[in-house]
Design a protein around this motif. Structure first.
Motif, PDB file in Angstrom:
ATOM      1  N   MET A   1      41.832  22.898  37.470  1.00  0.00           N
ATOM      2  CA  MET A   1      40.957  23.766  36.727  1.00  0.00           C
ATOM      3  C   MET A   1      41.625  24.086  35.391  1.00  0.00           C
ATOM      4  N   SER A   2      40.825  24.078  34.352  1.00  0.00           N
ATOM      5  CA  SER A   2      41.398  24.368  33.039  1.00  0.00           C
ATOM      6  C   SER A   2      41.758  25.850  32.944  1.00  0.00           C
ATOM      7  N   LEU A   3      42.659  26.130  32.064  1.00  0.00           N
ATOM      8  CA  LEU A   3      43.126  27.496  31.872  1.00  0.00           C
ATOM      9  C   LEU A   3      41.994  28.414  31.410  1.00  0.00           C
ATOM     10  N   MET A   4      41.151  27.921  30.512  1.00  0.00           N
ATOM     11  CA  MET A   4      40.036  28.734  30.022  1.00  0.00           C
ATOM     12  C   MET A   4      39.034  29.030  31.136  1.00  0.00           C
ATOM     13  N   LYS A   5      38.744  28.039  31.951  1.00  0.00           N
ATOM     14  CA  LYS A   5      37.797  28.250  33.042  1.00  0.00           C
ATOM     15  C   LYS A   5      38.357  29.272  34.030  1.00  0.00           C
ATOM     16  N   ARG A   6      39.630  29.167  34.317  1.00  0.00           N
ATOM     17  CA  ARG A   6      40.268  30.123  35.230  1.00  0.00           C
ATOM     18  C   ARG A   6      40.195  31.531  34.647  1.00  0.00           C
ATOM     19  N   VAL A   8      38.014  32.743  32.481  1.00  0.00           N
ATOM     20  CA  VAL A   8      36.625  33.219  32.504  1.00  0.00           C
ATOM     21  C   VAL A   8      36.267  33.710  33.906  1.00  0.00           C
ATOM     22  N   GLU A   9      36.676  32.981  34.927  1.00  0.00           N
ATOM     23  CA  GLU A   9      36.404  33.401  36.299  1.00  0.00           C
ATOM     24  C   GLU A   9      37.130  34.704  36.639  1.00  0.00           C
ATOM     25  N   ASP A  10      38.388  34.818  36.227  1.00  0.00           N
ATOM     26  CA  ASP A  10      39.140  36.046  36.478  1.00  0.00           C
ATOM     27  C   ASP A  10      38.511  37.218  35.736  1.00  0.00           C
ATOM     28  N   VAL A  14      36.925  40.698  37.376  1.00  0.00           N
ATOM     29  CA  VAL A  14      37.426  42.018  36.997  1.00  0.00           C
ATOM     30  C   VAL A  14      36.295  42.880  36.430  1.00  0.00           C
ATOM     31  N   ARG A  15      35.457  42.292  35.604  1.00  0.00           N
ATOM     32  CA  ARG A  15      34.344  43.055  35.030  1.00  0.00           C
ATOM     33  C   ARG A  15      33.342  43.458  36.108  1.00  0.00           C
ATOM     34  N   GLU A  16      33.103  42.579  37.075  1.00  0.00           N
ATOM     35  CA  GLU A  16      32.194  42.912  38.179  1.00  0.00           C
ATOM     36  C   GLU A  16      32.747  44.068  39.011  1.00  0.00           C
ATOM     37  N   LEU A  17      34.031  44.044  39.296  1.00  0.00           N
ATOM     38  CA  LEU A  17      34.648  45.144  40.041  1.00  0.00           C
ATOM     39  C   LEU A  17      34.559  46.455  39.262  1.00  0.00           C
ATOM     40  N   ALA A  18      34.736  46.393  37.959  1.00  0.00           N
ATOM     41  CA  ALA A  18      34.634  47.591  37.118  1.00  0.00           C
ATOM     42  C   ALA A  18      33.194  48.113  37.083  1.00  0.00           C
ATOM     43  N   ARG A  19      32.226  47.205  37.007  1.00  0.00           N
ATOM     44  CA  ARG A  19      30.811  47.617  37.039  1.00  0.00           C
ATOM     45  C   ARG A  19      30.489  48.324  38.352  1.00  0.00           C
TER      46      ARG A  19
END
Length: 84
Positions: A1-6, A8-10, A14-19
Motif C-alpha cells: 500500500m502506498s504511503l499516501m493511501k495509508r 488517507v485511511e488513517d 481518526v476523523r470518524e472517531l472524532a465525529r
C-alpha cells in the motif's frame, strides 16, 4: 500500500472517531470517545518514518473534526423549530 493511501485511511479513521465522539451528550462519554480517537492517532502514527510529525497532523485533524461537528450540534440545539 502506498504511503499516501495509508495516510488517507488513517486520517479517515481518526476523523470518524472524532465525529462519533462529538455526538455524545455527556461530557464524560465524549472524553472517553476522544481518548479512543487520540489513541488511534498514536497507533497510526507509529507506522510512519516520522511518527511525531504524523501524530501532530492526525491529532490536529481529529480536533478540527470534533470541533466542527460539536459546533454543528450546539447550533442545531439553539435553533428554534420552524412554525408551520
Amino acid at each position: 500500500m502506498s504511503l499516501m493511501k495509508r495516510y488517507v485511511e488513517d486520517s479517515d479513521l481518526v476523523r470518524e472517531l472524532a465525529r462519533e465522539a462529538a455526538q455524545f451528550l455527556r461530557a464524560t462519554d465524549r472524553m472517553r470517545a476522544l481518548d479512543r480517537a487520540f489513541t488511534a492517532c498514536g497507533e497510526a502514527a507509529g507506522k510512519y518514518a516520522d511518527p511525531e510529525a504524523v501524530l501532530k497532523r492526525l491529532v490536529r485533524e481529529a480536533v478540527f473534526e470534533y470541533g466542527t461537528v460539536r459546533g454543528q450540534h450546539r447550533n442545531a440545539a439553539r435553533m428554534p423549530e420552524p412554525v408551520l
